[in-house]
Design an enzyme around this catalytic site. Structure first.
Site, PDB file in Angstrom:
ATOM      1  CB  SER A  15     -19.042  15.698  14.893  1.00 21.51           C
ATOM      2  OG  SER A  15     -20.822  14.858  15.580  1.00 21.51           O
ATOM      3  CG  ASN A  16     -19.812  13.632  20.338  1.00 21.10           C
ATOM      4  OD1 ASN A  16     -19.654  14.616  21.480  1.00 21.10           O
ATOM      5  ND2 ASN A  16     -20.876  13.022  19.947  1.00 21.10           N
ATOM      6  NE  ARG A  90     -23.308  -3.484  14.076  1.00 16.04           N
ATOM      7  CZ  ARG A  90     -24.096  -4.128  13.932  1.00 16.04           C
ATOM      8  NH1 ARG A  90     -24.919  -4.656  13.909  1.00 16.04           N
ATOM      9  NH2 ARG A  90     -24.617  -3.911  12.442  1.00 16.04           N
ATOM     10  CG  HIS A 108     -28.854   9.007  24.467  1.00 15.02           C
ATOM     11  ND1 HIS A 108     -28.648   7.936  23.459  1.00 15.02           N
ATOM     12  CD2 HIS A 108     -29.823   9.606  24.847  1.00 15.02           C
ATOM     13  CE1 HIS A 108     -29.776   8.167  22.947  1.00 15.02           C
ATOM     14  NE2 HIS A 108     -31.060   9.058  24.234  1.00 15.02           N
TER      15      HIS A 108
END
Length: 187
Positions: A15-16, A90, A108
């Protein structure tokens, strides 16, 4: 004058990635999508946006350094100058950190330093805070510890569920990340 090239690293739905691709007048060209999940939904989004992909599985390499060397080689060959992490699950290692120093950025879903790590939205919701949000920050060797570039607050409403909070946080991410990319690249 040509725009700088960037890569997006993603492991999930994308989505980003899609929000970045939909940004009018983005200050860079997205030259590559890198995913460590061969069936991630973001790969289809990359195809739909005509963005070449690099797909790998860590288990196919002897260690992190080996797959990061492969990635660095592909990024450099593609002319990539910036890396934008968008749901990449990761920890970035020393190999990429050295080759792209101060040019790897992450988003984030919390107001760092609060709630670092994988379940930031769930942790914030369970903690009963009245606000959380989104942080865009540079990557360093830690987990969500790099210098903060920008933050956006999101209120936790009395009738929120974890899912409704997540949706509002994602809307904030989709606004903030493309804006920060343009700011970083001088637009």
């Amino acid at each position: 004058m040509s725009k700088p090239k960037a890569a997006v690293f993603a492991s999930g739905t994308g989505s980003n990635f899609q929000a970045i691709m939909e940004q009018p007048d983005l200050a860079c060209d997205i030259a590559l999508l890198v995913s460590d999940q061969p069936v991630a939904k973001v790969i289809e989004k990359a195809k739909n946006n005509h963005v070449p992909t690099v797909i790998f599985q860590a288990k196919d390499y002897k260690d992190k350094s080996a797959y990061e060397e492969m990635l660095a080689d592909k990024l450099i060959k593609a002319g990539v100058e910036w890396i934008f992490l968008a749901g990449y699950m990761r920890i970035v290692g020393e190999t990429l950190l050295k080759k792209f120093e101060k040019r790897i950025v992450n988003i984030h879903p919390s107001l760092l330093p609060d709630f670092p790590g994988k379940d930031a939205i769930g942790e914030a919701f369970r903690a009963g805070v009245n606000k959380t949000g989104v942080t865009v920050h540079y990557i360093d060797a830690g987990i969500d510890t790099g210098p903060v570039i920008a933050q956006a607050e999101v209120a936790v409403l009395p009738d929120d569920t974890e899912e409704t909070l997540k949706k509002r946080i994602q809307r904030a991410e989709h606004r903030l990340y493309p804006e920060v990319i343009n700011h970083l690249l001088g637009k």
